[in-house]
Design a protein around this motif. Structure first.
Motif, PDB file in Angstrom:
ATOM      1  N   PRO A 168       0.835  -1.207   0.000  1.00 44.39           N
ATOM      2  CA  PRO A 168       0.000   0.000   0.000  1.00 44.39           C
ATOM      3  C   PRO A 168       0.867   1.253   0.000  1.00 44.39           C
ATOM      4  N   PRO A 169       0.409   2.317  -0.644  1.00 42.85           N
ATOM      5  CA  PRO A 169       1.216   3.537  -0.753  1.00 42.85           C
ATOM      6  C   PRO A 169       1.501   4.157   0.609  1.00 42.85           C
ATOM      7  N   ALA A 170       2.692   4.719   0.737  1.00 45.34           N
ATOM      8  CA  ALA A 170       3.095   5.368   1.983  1.00 45.34           C
ATOM      9  C   ALA A 170       3.207   6.877   1.824  1.00 45.34           C
ATOM     10  N   TYR A 178      -2.874   9.922 -12.470  1.00 51.46           N
ATOM     11  CA  TYR A 178      -3.762   9.092 -13.277  1.00 51.46           C
ATOM     12  C   TYR A 178      -5.007   9.853 -13.701  1.00 51.46           C
ATOM     13  N   ASP A 179      -5.633   9.375 -14.806  1.00 53.67           N
ATOM     14  CA  ASP A 179      -6.878   9.980 -15.260  1.00 53.67           C
ATOM     15  C   ASP A 179      -8.028   9.476 -14.396  1.00 53.67           C
ATOM     16  N   THR A 180      -9.252   9.866 -14.761  1.00 58.87           N
ATOM     17  CA  THR A 180     -10.411   9.521 -13.943  1.00 58.87           C
ATOM     18  C   THR A 180     -10.579   8.023 -13.798  1.00 58.87           C
ATOM     19  N   GLN A 181     -10.391   7.273 -14.892  1.00 59.19           N
ATOM     20  CA  GLN A 181     -10.535   5.825 -14.833  1.00 59.19           C
ATOM     21  C   GLN A 181      -9.458   5.200 -13.955  1.00 59.19           C
ATOM     22  N   GLY A 182      -8.242   5.721 -14.051  1.00 56.03           N
ATOM     23  CA  GLY A 182      -7.162   5.217 -13.215  1.00 56.03           C
ATOM     24  C   GLY A 182      -7.395   5.515 -11.739  1.00 56.03           C
ATOM     25  N   ARG A 183      -7.919   6.696 -11.446  1.00 53.78           N
ATOM     26  CA  ARG A 183      -8.200   7.044 -10.051  1.00 53.78           C
ATOM     27  C   ARG A 183      -9.315   6.167  -9.488  1.00 53.78           C
ATOM     28  N   ALA A 184     -10.292   5.822 -10.336  1.00 52.85           N
ATOM     29  CA  ALA A 184     -11.348   4.907  -9.899  1.00 52.85           C
ATOM     30  C   ALA A 184     -10.760   3.533  -9.587  1.00 52.85           C
ATOM     31  N   ALA A 185      -9.795   3.075 -10.391  1.00 56.98           N
ATOM     32  CA  ALA A 185      -9.124   1.806 -10.122  1.00 56.98           C
ATOM     33  C   ALA A 185      -8.330   1.882  -8.822  1.00 56.98           C
ATOM     34  N   TRP A 186      -7.765   3.033  -8.546  1.00 55.45           N
ATOM     35  CA  TRP A 186      -7.046   3.251  -7.276  1.00 55.45           C
ATOM     36  C   TRP A 186      -8.009   3.090  -6.105  1.00 55.45           C
ATOM     37  N   LEU A 187      -9.182   3.690  -6.215  1.00 53.08           N
ATOM     38  CA  LEU A 187     -10.180   3.576  -5.151  1.00 53.08           C
ATOM     39  C   LEU A 187     -10.617   2.125  -4.952  1.00 53.08           C
ATOM     40  N   ASP A 188     -10.660   1.347  -6.047  1.00 58.94           N
ATOM     41  CA  ASP A 188     -11.004  -0.072  -5.933  1.00 58.94           C
ATOM     42  C   ASP A 188     -10.071  -0.783  -4.959  1.00 58.94           C
ATOM     43  N   LEU A 189      -8.788  -0.464  -5.021  1.00 57.86           N
ATOM     44  CA  LEU A 189      -7.824  -1.126  -4.154  1.00 57.86           C
ATOM     45  C   LEU A 189      -7.916  -0.626  -2.717  1.00 57.86           C
ATOM     46  N   CYS A 223     -10.252  10.265  -3.263  1.00 58.51           N
ATOM     47  CA  CYS A 223      -8.878   9.913  -2.925  1.00 58.51           C
ATOM     48  C   CYS A 223      -8.283  10.938  -1.960  1.00 58.51           C
ATOM     49  N   ALA A 224      -8.508  12.224  -2.257  1.00 55.88           N
ATOM     50  CA  ALA A 224      -7.924  13.287  -1.451  1.00 55.88           C
ATOM     51  C   ALA A 224      -8.546  13.355  -0.059  1.00 55.88           C
ATOM     52  N   ILE A 225      -9.865  13.187   0.034  1.00 54.88           N
ATOM     53  CA  ILE A 225     -10.520  13.231   1.345  1.00 54.88           C
ATOM     54  C   ILE A 225     -10.048  12.078   2.224  1.00 54.88           C
ATOM     55  N   ALA A 226      -9.947  10.873   1.647  1.00 59.45           N
ATOM     56  CA  ALA A 226      -9.493   9.722   2.425  1.00 59.45           C
ATOM     57  C   ALA A 226      -8.075   9.937   2.941  1.00 59.45           C
ATOM     58  N   GLU A 227      -7.210  10.513   2.101  1.00 60.18           N
ATOM     59  CA  GLU A 227      -5.844  10.776   2.539  1.00 60.18           C
ATOM     60  C   GLU A 227      -5.811  11.829   3.629  1.00 60.18           C
ATOM     61  N   ALA A 228      -6.670  12.837   3.522  1.00 63.22           N
ATOM     62  CA  ALA A 228      -6.695  13.887   4.526  1.00 63.22           C
ATOM     63  C   ALA A 228      -7.129  13.354   5.886  1.00 63.22           C
ATOM     64  N   LEU A 229      -8.067  12.411   5.887  1.00 66.51           N
ATOM     65  CA  LEU A 229      -8.634  11.920   7.139  1.00 66.51           C
ATOM     66  C   LEU A 229      -7.869  10.731   7.716  1.00 66.51           C
ATOM     67  N   LEU A 230      -7.320   9.873   6.838  1.00 66.57           N
ATOM     68  CA  LEU A 230      -6.760   8.614   7.319  1.00 66.57           C
ATOM     69  C   LEU A 230      -5.340   8.326   6.841  1.00 66.57           C
ATOM     70  N   GLY A 231      -4.910   8.987   5.758  1.00 66.09           N
ATOM     71  CA  GLY A 231      -3.572   8.739   5.264  1.00 66.09           C
ATOM     72  C   GLY A 231      -3.580   8.083   3.896  1.00 66.09           C
ATOM     73  N   PRO A 232      -2.408   7.934   3.255  1.00 66.40           N
ATOM     74  CA  PRO A 232      -2.316   7.391   1.899  1.00 66.40           C
ATOM     75  C   PRO A 232      -2.871   5.970   1.799  1.00 66.40           C
ATOM     76  N   GLY A 233      -3.577   5.714   0.702  1.00 62.80           N
ATOM     77  CA  GLY A 233      -4.081   4.385   0.417  1.00 62.80           C
ATOM     78  C   GLY A 233      -5.261   3.948   1.243  1.00 62.80           C
ATOM     79  N   ARG A 234      -5.826   4.832   2.041  1.00 59.28           N
ATOM     80  CA  ARG A 234      -6.946   4.453   2.898  1.00 59.28           C
ATOM     81  C   ARG A 234      -8.279   4.722   2.209  1.00 59.28           C
TER      82      ARG A 234
END
Length: 302
Positions: A168-170, A178-189, A223-234
């Motif tokens: 997981p990213p640190a 990444y583009d919108t589709q790539g960011r959606a794939a990021w959220l999948d993980l 992606c940005a809200i999750a990182e702000a609240l919990l950290g990278p990859g959350r």
């Protein structure tokens, strides 16, 4: 009542209705996903069109008739899937010995990172077309499945999976290029990466800082809200409804707290035309801010 979801709907043409100039005949180009497999069209059906993808979607008008929707369509041809370098162990060998009995068997294909942690999973049918010694050599075998199923990842997911393969990213904002589709794939993980550790009690209070420089679409916002609240990859939701569920608690952070959104104007402009609820007319950015405030979050836009 029966409903169908029109995917990627685009207005191809429109003209006044021949019997009523106040109405229009509209030609849509769209994919169709039916939510119910069996139903009979009533003798005098009525149709209503809803705009948006959430439960708050508003009516976009009624139609007196629909042509071209309720017609039989050929199933798409199956797309085979290659499994490279499989270990010849049971029950895989049993499926190879009796392929016909395995046609209706379904298996979970787990995607693991280099540490053995589960990144993602896919369900595939174990209908085997052929098997042969693997191109990787040794005792491994390569297997061809008749159909890889509907859950196969998009090409946009390949670099995401390659990046997460190391773990997981640190660092923050690794999703940003990444583009919108790539960011959606990021959220999948993110939905799976942090399920294994035992859940911790929710934290409340304090101030969280959201880096808004790269929030140019809906997946980027989450992606940005999750990182702000919990950290990278959350994970903290991937769309409006899921985000609302996360604000109710159980995901590591719960209101009240303060969220300072830096460079908020970037998201305000980028999402100005993304409107989920046609009745209130708010943009996705405004809707998220309002939702945060309703749940007791102090939002500071900078």
């Amino acid at each position: 009542m029966h409903w169908s979801t029109l995917v990627d709907a685009v207005v191809v043409a429109h003209q006044p209705h021949s019997a009523d100039p106040a109405r229009y005949d509209i030609v849509l180009g769209a994919g169709v996903r039916s939510e119910e497999s069996l139903f009979d069209l009533p003798a005098a059906p009525r149709f209503e069109l809803f705009a948006g993808t959430t439960v708050a979607a508003a009516s976009a008008g009624r139609c007196s008739a629909v042509d071209g929707l309720f017609k039989p369509r050929a199933d798409p041809a199956p797309v085979p899937m290659e499994l490279i370098g499989c270990e010849p162990a049971e029950p895989l060998l049993a499926a190879l010995r009796r392929p016909r009995r395995s046609e209706r068997n379904w298996v979970h294909l787990l995607v693991l990172d280099r540490h053995g942690a589960e990144m993602a999973s896919r369900t595939v049918g174990l209908a085997i077309t052929g098997a042969r010694p693997s191109v990787l050599g040794g005792t491994l075998i390569d297997i061809t499945l008749t159909d890889g199923g509907d859950e196969r990842p998009s090409l946009a997911a390949r670099p995401i999976w390659a990046q997460w393969y190391q773990g997981p990213p640190a660092e923050p904002n690794l999703w940003a290029p990444y583009d919108t589709q790539g960011r959606a794939a990021w959220l999948d993980l993110t939905t799976r990466a942090w399920r294994v550790p035992a859940p911790r009690p929710d934290r409340s209070g304090g101030e969280h800082h959201l880096d808004g420089r790269f929030v140019t679409d809906v997946p980027g916002l989450h992606c940005a809200i999750a990182e702000a609240l919990l950290g990278p990859g959350r994970y903290f939701g991937r769309e409006w409804n899921a985000f609302k569920d996360c604000l109710c608690g159980g995901f590591g952070v719960a209101p009240p707290f303060t969220l300072t959104w830096h460079d908020a104007e970037i998201a305000r402009r980028a999402l100005a035309d993304v409107v989920e609820d046609q009745e209130d007319g708010l943009s996705y950015f405004e809707d998220i801010v309002r939702l945060l405030e309703r749940y007791g979050v102090t939002v500071v836009l900078r």
